[in-house]
Scaffold this motif. Structure first.
Motif, PDB file in Angstrom:
ATOM      1  N   PRO A  28      -3.244  -5.744  -5.156  1.00 46.64           N
ATOM      2  CA  PRO A  28      -2.079  -5.428  -4.326  1.00 46.64           C
ATOM      3  C   PRO A  28      -1.377  -6.679  -3.814  1.00 46.64           C
ATOM      4  CG  PRO A  28      -4.101  -5.103  -3.094  1.00 46.64           C
ATOM      5  CD  PRO A  28      -4.515  -5.394  -4.505  1.00 46.64           C
ATOM      6  N   ASP A  71      -1.047   0.765  -5.556  1.00 42.72           N
ATOM      7  CA  ASP A  71      -2.408   0.270  -5.374  1.00 42.72           C
ATOM      8  C   ASP A  71      -2.549  -1.142  -5.936  1.00 42.72           C
ATOM      9  OD1 ASP A  71      -3.360   2.682  -4.217  1.00 42.72           O
ATOM     10  OD2 ASP A  71      -3.462   3.575  -6.217  1.00 42.72           O
ATOM     11  N   ALA A 119       0.810  -1.222   0.000  1.00 43.32           N
ATOM     12  CA  ALA A 119       0.000   0.000   0.000  1.00 43.32           C
ATOM     13  C   ALA A 119       0.841   1.270   0.000  1.00 43.32           C
ATOM     14  CB  ALA A 119      -0.943   0.005   1.200  1.00 43.32           C
ATOM     15  N   GLU A 157      -7.414  -4.408  -9.703  1.00 40.41           N
ATOM     16  CA  GLU A 157      -6.495  -3.886  -8.682  1.00 40.41           C
ATOM     17  C   GLU A 157      -6.088  -5.034  -7.752  1.00 40.41           C
ATOM     18  OE1 GLU A 157      -7.522  -0.076  -7.048  1.00 40.41           O
ATOM     19  OE2 GLU A 157      -6.740  -0.651  -5.075  1.00 40.41           O
ATOM     20  N   ARG A 180      -0.545   3.061  -9.511  1.00 38.79           N
ATOM     21  CA  ARG A 180      -1.523   3.832  -8.758  1.00 38.79           C
ATOM     22  C   ARG A 180      -2.783   4.087  -9.573  1.00 38.79           C
ATOM     23  NH1 ARG A 180      -0.620   3.651  -3.346  1.00 38.79           N
ATOM     24  NH2 ARG A 180       1.410   4.493  -2.751  1.00 38.79           N
ATOM     25  N   GLU A 181      -3.888   4.246  -8.878  1.00 38.11           N
ATOM     26  CA  GLU A 181      -5.134   4.630  -9.521  1.00 38.11           C
ATOM     27  C   GLU A 181      -4.948   5.983 -10.208  1.00 38.11           C
ATOM     28  OE1 GLU A 181      -8.218   4.614  -6.637  1.00 38.11           O
ATOM     29  OE2 GLU A 181      -8.256   2.430  -6.413  1.00 38.11           O
TER      30      GLU A 181
END
Length: 398
Positions: free
Chosen positions: A334, A44, A40, A332, A69-70
Motif C-alpha cells: 500500500p 490494498d 486503504a 501487498e 484489492r485482495e
C-alpha cells in the motif's frame, strides 16, 4: 496591502475571488490527523506511488500495474486516484485500457513505476514498458511516455520509447525501468532511470520531454540501487534511490538512501563522502523499517504541501499481511505518506523516526485569510490563466 476603505470595492474583489475558486474541491480540516496507509480507502496495494497536484487543485496518485484489492485478480494498467487532502483518496480509473499500448510494446506488456509531470501545456507520464518487440525472449524493458491534457487523461502513447531497450554486456537486457523526470532551475529537463542490472543513469530530455538527447551519465552503481528520484534543495541535488529486494514478502528489506551533488549529473556522494557509483557503494539512509508493522519501505515520490512542508510517498509491506492473495504471490504494497525533514543538510523521514504507524498531523491542504503577506491560493488553485488575490492573502494554516 493596506486596508480598503470602500465597502463596494471590497465586496467586488471578494466576489471575484469567490468566483475564481467556486469550482475548487472541498478539503478536509487542515488540523486533522491521518494514519497510514493512506491508500486503504481504495486499494490494498498501490506500489511505486507518485503524487502530482493538478491545475484543478486536486492531488493525483499513480501506481504500478497490479490488482487493487485482495481477491480481485484484475490488473489495473496504472491505476489513478484523486484526493483533496492527501489523506482520503478515491480511485478514478486506469490510465490505459486493456488493449492500449505503444507500437513498440509486445502484447501483454505491463506498465510499472509511473512518473507524471506537467511539461508545457500538457501532462507527461513516463512509465516502464515491461516487454517490447525488440526481443522475443522478453525482459527487454524500455521507458515509454504518454501525454494527456488532464491528470486523468485521455493518455496517448508516443510512438517511440524515450529510452529504448539496452543490451547488457554480459547478455540479456539492462533493466531500463523506474523513470523519474527532473526539471532544473535553468529549464533543462532530465530523466533518471535504471535498476540493479545496469545501475541508475540520467539523460537530458528534449524540450517536449519525449526524447532522450546526448549521452547518458551513470549516477548510481548496479547491483545496489533502483527507483531514482532527484530533488533540488538549498543549491544541492539529492538523488534518492531504493535498495535491497522490493518484493520478498515478510523478508523484504527495501529502504531508501540518498546522495547529493552540485550537479544533476552527479557525482552524488553520501554524508561520508562516498559516491553512489563507488564499488563500496555509498548512500545515507533516509527511510528504513523501524520495528513497527511496516517493512520494505521504498520506491518513493515527493510533494510539498501548502505550508511548504515536504512529504514522501512510498510503498511498504505490513509484516503481518505481506501478500495480496495466496502466499508467495503478489506482494501487498500500500501507499504510505510521511513528513520529510531536512537536518544539517540531509533529508530524513519524521526527524529520523522512520515510517509512521499511528495518528500523525495531516498535510496542510487548505488556507485562511490573513493580511500583509504573500498571496497563496487554496486547494482549488489559481485560475488556469494565473492571477492572485487582491485583498489580503491566503496563507496556509493548520
Amino acid at each position: 496591502m493596506g486596508q480598503l476603505r470602500r465597502g463596494g470595492a471590497l465586496a467586488a474583489v471578494l466576489g471575484l475571488l469567490l468566483a475564481a475558486t467556486a469550482s475548487a474541491p472541498a478539503v478536509a480540516a487542515a488540523d486533522a490527523d491521518y494514519r497510514n496507509p493512506v491508500s486503504a480507502g481504495f486499494a490494498d496495494t498501490f506500489a511505486d506511488p507518485v503524487v502530482l497536484r493538478g491545475d484543478d487543485g486536486y492531488w493525483y496518485a499513480y501506481g504500478t500495474t497490479d490488482p487493487l484489492r485482495e481477491g480481485e485478480r484484475q490488473f489495473h494498467r496504472v491505476p489513478t486516484a484523486r484526493s483533496t487532502d492527501l489523506v482520503h483518496w478515491q480511485y478514478v480509473g486506469d490510465a490505459f485500457g486493456a488493449d492500449q499500448r505503444p507500437p513498440y510494446a509486445a502484447p501483454g506488456a505491463g506498465f510499472w513505476a509511473p512518473d507524471v509531470r506537467r511539461i508545457g501545456d500538457r501532462y507527461v507520464m513516463y512509465v516502464t514498458v515491461t516487454d517490447t518487440t525488440v526481443s522475443p525472449e522478453g525482459s527487454d524493458f524500455a521507458i515509454g511516455a504518454a501525454t494527456a491534457p488532464t491528470p486523468t487523461g485521455p493518455w496517448t502513447f508516443a510512438d517511440e520509447p524515450v529510452v529504448a531497450p539496452r543490451p547488457g554486456g554480459g547478455g540479456g537486457w539492462l533493466w531500463t525501468i523506474d523513470p523519474s523526470q527532473f526539471t532544473d532551475v535553468d529549464g533543462t529537463s532530465y530523466l533518471y532511470y535504471g535498476s540493479y542490472y545496469g545501475g541508475i543513469s540520467v539523460t537530458e530530455l528534449s524540450p517536449d520531454g519525449l526524447r532522450a538527447v546526448g549521452q547518458p551519465t551513470l549516477v548510481a552503481i548496479d547491483n545496489k540501487f533502483e527507483g531514482g528520484y532527484v530533488l533540488r534543495h538549498d543549491g544541492w541535488y539529492y538523488l534518492f534511490a531504493s535498495t535491497a529486494n522490493c518484493c520478498a514478502g515478510p523478508a523484504t528489506g527495501y529502504s531508501v538512501h540518498v546522495g547529493r551533488s552540485r550537479s544533476p549529473r552527479g557525482p552524488f556522494v553520501d554524508r561520508d563522502g562516498i559516491p553512489l557509483t563507488a564499488s563500496r557503494a555509498g548512500g545515507t539512509p533516509v527511510l528504513t523499517q523501524n520495528g513497527n508493522r511496516w517493512i520494505g519501505t521504498g520506491h518513493n515520490g515527493f510533494l510539498t504541501d501548502l505550508s511548504g512542508q515536504d512529504w514522501i510517498v512510498y510503498h511498504a509491506l505490513d509484516r503481518a499481511d505481506p501478500y495480496l492473495d495466496e502466499p508467495f504471490g503478489i506482494n501487498e504494497r500500500p501507499m504510505l505518506l510521511d513528513r520529510l525533514d531536512w537536518i544539517d543538510g540531509w533529508p530524513t523521514v519524521n526527524a529520523g523516526a522512520g515510517p509512521s504507524d499511528g495518528d500523525r498531523p495531516a498535510p496542510v491542504t487548505t488556507g485562511r485569510w490573513t493580511s500583509g503577506s504573500t498571496p497563496a491560493w487554496p486547494a482549488g488553485g489559481a485560475p488556469a490563466t494565473g492571477g492572485s488575490p487582491t485583498v489580503g492573502s491566503l496563507a496556509a494554516a493548520r
